[in-house]
Scaffold this motif. Structure first.
Motif, PDB file in Angstrom:
ATOM      1  N   UNK A 183     -16.874  23.595 -20.284  1.00 39.83           N
ATOM      2  CA  UNK A 183     -18.128  22.864 -20.220  1.00 39.83           C
ATOM      3  C   UNK A 183     -17.929  21.547 -19.465  1.00 39.83           C
ATOM      4  N   UNK A 184     -19.038  20.904 -19.097  1.00 38.45           N
ATOM      5  CA  UNK A 184     -19.069  19.573 -18.476  1.00 38.45           C
ATOM      6  C   UNK A 184     -18.520  19.544 -17.054  1.00 38.45           C
ATOM      7  N   UNK A 185     -18.386  20.681 -16.415  1.00 34.23           N
ATOM      8  CA  UNK A 185     -17.834  20.707 -15.059  1.00 34.23           C
ATOM      9  C   UNK A 185     -18.876  20.354 -14.000  1.00 34.23           C
ATOM     10  N   UNK A 186     -20.100  20.005 -14.417  1.00 34.37           N
ATOM     11  CA  UNK A 186     -21.069  19.484 -13.459  1.00 34.37           C
ATOM     12  C   UNK A 186     -20.538  18.212 -12.802  1.00 34.37           C
ATOM     13  N   UNK A 187     -19.791  17.397 -13.562  1.00 36.01           N
ATOM     14  CA  UNK A 187     -19.191  16.186 -13.003  1.00 36.01           C
ATOM     15  C   UNK A 187     -18.156  16.548 -11.945  1.00 36.01           C
ATOM     16  N   UNK A 188     -17.393  17.595 -12.188  1.00 34.80           N
ATOM     17  CA  UNK A 188     -16.393  18.051 -11.218  1.00 34.80           C
ATOM     18  C   UNK A 188     -17.055  18.458  -9.910  1.00 34.80           C
ATOM     19  N   UNK A 216     -28.032  24.195 -28.750  1.00 36.78           N
ATOM     20  CA  UNK A 216     -26.812  24.754 -28.184  1.00 36.78           C
ATOM     21  C   UNK A 216     -26.303  24.053 -26.947  1.00 36.78           C
ATOM     22  N   UNK A 217     -27.049  23.047 -26.447  1.00 33.79           N
ATOM     23  CA  UNK A 217     -26.636  22.383 -25.222  1.00 33.79           C
ATOM     24  C   UNK A 217     -25.337  21.617 -25.421  1.00 33.79           C
ATOM     25  N   UNK A 218     -24.618  21.450 -24.306  1.00 32.36           N
ATOM     26  CA  UNK A 218     -23.332  20.765 -24.390  1.00 32.36           C
ATOM     27  C   UNK A 218     -23.491  19.311 -24.805  1.00 32.36           C
ATOM     28  N   UNK A 219     -24.661  18.699 -24.537  1.00 41.77           N
ATOM     29  CA  UNK A 219     -24.873  17.303 -24.911  1.00 41.77           C
ATOM     30  C   UNK A 219     -25.636  17.161 -26.218  1.00 41.77           C
ATOM     31  N   UNK A 220     -25.899  18.252 -26.922  1.00 39.96           N
ATOM     32  CA  UNK A 220     -26.438  18.146 -28.267  1.00 39.96           C
ATOM     33  C   UNK A 220     -25.304  17.759 -29.208  1.00 39.96           C
ATOM     34  N   UNK A 221     -25.662  17.294 -30.394  1.00 39.29           N
ATOM     35  CA  UNK A 221     -24.629  16.907 -31.353  1.00 39.29           C
ATOM     36  C   UNK A 221     -23.708  18.088 -31.628  1.00 39.29           C
ATOM     37  N   UNK A 222     -24.299  19.267 -31.820  1.00 37.27           N
ATOM     38  CA  UNK A 222     -23.490  20.461 -32.104  1.00 37.27           C
ATOM     39  C   UNK A 222     -22.599  20.808 -30.919  1.00 37.27           C
ATOM     40  N   UNK A 223     -23.161  20.690 -29.713  1.00 38.90           N
ATOM     41  CA  UNK A 223     -22.381  21.013 -28.520  1.00 38.90           C
ATOM     42  C   UNK A 223     -21.202  20.080 -28.324  1.00 38.90           C
ATOM     43  N   UNK A 224     -21.420  18.786 -28.566  1.00 37.71           N
ATOM     44  CA  UNK A 224     -20.341  17.801 -28.431  1.00 37.71           C
ATOM     45  C   UNK A 224     -19.200  18.121 -29.382  1.00 37.71           C
ATOM     46  N   UNK A 226     -18.367  20.892 -30.668  1.00 39.19           N
ATOM     47  CA  UNK A 226     -17.713  22.164 -30.369  1.00 39.19           C
ATOM     48  C   UNK A 226     -16.881  22.099 -29.093  1.00 39.19           C
ATOM     49  N   UNK A 227     -17.335  21.290 -28.121  1.00 40.90           N
ATOM     50  CA  UNK A 227     -16.739  21.361 -26.782  1.00 40.90           C
ATOM     51  C   UNK A 227     -16.128  20.045 -26.309  1.00 40.90           C
ATOM     52  N   UNK A 264     -15.835   6.340 -21.159  1.00 40.42           N
ATOM     53  CA  UNK A 264     -16.547   5.783 -22.305  1.00 40.42           C
ATOM     54  C   UNK A 264     -17.207   6.885 -23.129  1.00 40.42           C
ATOM     55  N   UNK A 265     -17.728   7.906 -22.438  1.00 40.51           N
ATOM     56  CA  UNK A 265     -18.357   9.019 -23.160  1.00 40.51           C
ATOM     57  C   UNK A 265     -17.324   9.794 -23.966  1.00 40.51           C
ATOM     58  N   UNK A 266     -16.107   9.923 -23.452  1.00 38.60           N
ATOM     59  CA  UNK A 266     -15.077  10.638 -24.203  1.00 38.60           C
ATOM     60  C   UNK A 266     -14.777   9.932 -25.525  1.00 38.60           C
ATOM     61  N   UNK A 267     -14.723   8.610 -25.516  1.00 41.46           N
ATOM     62  CA  UNK A 267     -14.534   7.873 -26.765  1.00 41.46           C
ATOM     63  C   UNK A 267     -15.691   8.158 -27.728  1.00 41.46           C
ATOM     64  N   UNK A 268     -16.911   8.170 -27.204  1.00 41.21           N
ATOM     65  CA  UNK A 268     -18.075   8.433 -28.062  1.00 41.21           C
ATOM     66  C   UNK A 268     -18.038   9.854 -28.622  1.00 41.21           C
ATOM     67  N   UNK A 269     -17.523  10.785 -27.806  1.00 40.94           N
ATOM     68  CA  UNK A 269     -17.374  12.149 -28.301  1.00 40.94           C
ATOM     69  C   UNK A 269     -16.407  12.190 -29.484  1.00 40.94           C
ATOM     70  N   UNK A 270     -15.306  11.486 -29.373  1.00 40.39           N
ATOM     71  CA  UNK A 270     -14.360  11.431 -30.491  1.00 40.39           C
ATOM     72  C   UNK A 270     -15.018  10.845 -31.736  1.00 40.39           C
ATOM     73  N   UNK A 271     -15.858   9.834 -31.547  1.00 42.02           N
ATOM     74  CA  UNK A 271     -16.540   9.235 -32.685  1.00 42.02           C
ATOM     75  C   UNK A 271     -17.516  10.201 -33.351  1.00 42.02           C
ATOM     76  N   UNK A 272     -17.980  11.218 -32.605  1.00 43.40           N
ATOM     77  CA  UNK A 272     -18.939  12.176 -33.159  1.00 43.40           C
ATOM     78  C   UNK A 272     -18.275  13.201 -34.068  1.00 43.40           C
ATOM     79  N   UNK A 273     -16.945  13.248 -34.079  1.00 36.36           N
ATOM     80  CA  UNK A 273     -16.215  14.242 -34.847  1.00 36.36           C
ATOM     81  C   UNK A 273     -15.965  13.747 -36.276  1.00 36.36           C
TER      82      UNK A 273
END
Length: 339
Positions: A183-188, A216-224, A226-227, A264-273
């Motif tokens: 997931x998230x390869x749109x940035x790539x 189910x989106x990658x940027x939904x809470x559930x998606x974050x 999971x991915x 910065x988003x990666x840090x926020x993703x970790x905080x969501x776990x």
């Protein structure tokens, strides 16, 4: 007839939205200039049947391309290889293009010779249909409308995946490959395509309509939750890519702007776990990796919580992570955002 625009439609189990995605193309007065590839990524529903109906009705416009499941990046890899048009643009099978603005855009692309064309995109609520935001609108001081300029001539410009249309020959000549099963390869795709390009043109009317807030989106809470490791994989890939492949100062600034945000988003993703010992270890490993390999991005970290945790060797992680997580959620839409 020369094809002007190839559209790679990423289609995985999108039977409920695919008709909406394909309908604007069937209503265009320039259908003969369109090359619409529905890349069926191993769907198990009626996705292929719906796409096949369009292919049968308009065989010179629509193509159904079936493949084994490989994720979003794999549909792009197939689309770039198979594209026949002058320009290439991606579309997710649960989004759609503006029927109102599409014909004018095709006319513009027919005359344009820029490596990349930027258009604003609209995000809308999946449940209510309400317009939430228009992203990628620029004033003339940054990006003049319908003119081709060099990347080196502009500052403060940062395209997004949904704003991007790329000259097809650039993609084909580069043999670009996007990471699959990730997931998230749109940035790539976005950054690699920009690095291969020298010029950009701005078409000021929105083309892409982005459906926001499905669970189910990658940027939904559930998606974050999971991915999040996929985001980390993409980020490490692009940090290394920048170090090895980006040479011009103007492009380096663009990469830095986008990758600062991704860090910065990666840090926020970790905080969501879940805020336990394992997650604390993972966020510390990520922080150490930035400090040792990519100090520029380490120093650019915006999060006050992270800077505070660094000073205290991540003591108090559980409490501060919970606070940061609450601040970074937009619970109304169920979408994870930065604060």
């Amino acid at each position: 007839m020369e094809k002007i625009l190839s559209v790679s439609v990423a289609a995985y189990n999108v039977e409920s939205t695919l008709e909406e995605a394909l309908h604007p193309f069937a209503g265009s007065k320039y259908m003969d200039k369109l090359d619409i590839m529905v890349i069926d990524d191993g769907s198990k529903d009626r996705t292929a049947k719906i796409a096949g109906k369009y292919e049968k009705r308009y065989p010179d416009v629509f193509r159904l391309i079936r493949k084994e499941n490989g994720g979003w990046g794999s549909t792009l890899n197939v689309g770039m290889k198979e594209a026949r048009g002058k320009y290439f643009k991606q579309l997710d099978g649960d989004d759609y293009f503006s029927q109102e603005n599409l014909d004018g855009y095709i006319e513009f692309l027919s005359e344009c010779d820029a490596d990349i064309v930027h258009t604003p995109y609209v995000s809308y609520d999946d449940r209510s249909g309400a317009i939430l935001n228009v992203v990628g609108v620029y004033g003339k001081s940054i990006l003049p409308q319908r003119r081709t300029v060099r990347f080196s001539e502009i500052e403060g410009f940062m395209p997004a995946m949904h704003t991007l249309t790329v000259k097809t020959e650039i993609l084909k000549n580069s043999s670009m490959k996007i990471t699959e099963h990730c997931f998230y390869t749109d940035v790539e795709f976005l950054l690699k395509a920009c690095n291969l390009s020298k010029t950009v043109a701005y078409y000021e009317l929105p083309i892409y309509f982005y459906r926001l807030a499905r669970s189910g989106q990658s940027m939904s809470i559930q998606g974050v939750r999971k991915h999040y490791k996929d985001h980390l994989k993409m980020l490490e890939t692009m940090l290394q890519y920048e170090k090895l492949n980006v040479t011009s100062e103007s492009m380096k600034k663009m990469f830095q702007l986008r990758l600062e945000s991704a860090c910065d988003m990666q840090y926020k993703f970790f905080f969501a776990l879940r805020h336990d010992k394992r997650r604390k270890m993972e966020i510390r490993q990520f922080d150490r990796m930035l400090r040792e390999k990519y100090p520029f991005y380490y120093e650019k970290t915006k999060s006050r919580m992270i800077r505070l945790l660094r000073k205290n060797n991540f003591f108090g992680y559980k409490i501060l992570a919970a606070i940061a997580d609450r601040r970074s959620k937009r619970m109304k839409q169920g979408v994870y955002e930065g604060d």
